[in-house]
Design an enzyme around this catalytic site. Sequence first.
Site, short mmCIF file in Angstrom:
data_model
loop_
_atom_site.label_atom_id
_atom_site.label_comp_id
_atom_site.label_asym_id
_atom_site.label_seq_id
_atom_site.Cartn_x
_atom_site.Cartn_y
_atom_site.Cartn_z
CG ASP A 19 -43.54 95.64 -66.56
OD1 ASP A 19 -42.62 96.23 -65.96
OD2 ASP A 19 -44.64 96.18 -66.80
CG ASN A 67 -35.47 100.20 -68.65
OD1 ASN A 67 -35.35 99.00 -68.92
ND2 ASN A 67 -36.67 100.76 -68.49
#
Length: 241
Positions: A19, A67
């Site tokens: 991330d 996503n």
Amino acid sequence: MALDSHAKNAPEHVAIIMDGNGRWAQSRGKPRLFGHHAGARRVREVVEACPDLGVKYLTIFAFSTENWKRTQVEVAGLMSLFRRYITKEARALKDEGVRVRFIGDRVRLDHKLQTLMDELEQLTEHNDRVHLTIALNYGGRDEVARATKRLAQDVAAGKVDPETVDGETLARYLDTHVLPDPDLVIRTSGEARISNFLLWQSAYAEYEFIDTMWPDFSAEVFGNVIAGYCKRDRRYGGVRA
């Protein structure tokens, strides 16, 4: 960077939520895709560090089922990056003894990317130095739902006795059925959540949430996290005598 003194306690399987790519880029005045490209380059360093750290299995979260909610430009850029990464890194991964697997639902991915994924898995299928699993269009809940559907189909077809179904049965239908459960899950960038990653498999994993953004996650940082893990006392719900 080998951890000889802690080798016996090293995690066999490490899973990483990579991330912070977008924020890393934006903090430098760059577009988010700049960060994703920097993050992709970091993967090789981390994979190469695994043998010295005693890590046999590495699973990385590349793209989640959620996503797709990102902008069309970012999603298209990521898909292009995945295709480019596989094409560029395939021979090096094979030569370095890395076996590559992909987990997740491939149906929504474009045909070219699916073909490249299949070819990379076949190219590296006899390697055993490091097992790299790439979670692509992956979500833990989606994985369990797909596994449950396949199990239900086998029960309906008479292949599985419903009275024998237990946790081990369902685990055999998961995308990760050939992998050991992760010992350690790392999330970079300072966020402290698991984001639908390996929900079933991580029931007794150790977690490490660190502030380092993924593009800055060096082999040295990786080694420090592993060293910290080696000092932990894992009890799996029990207590020491």
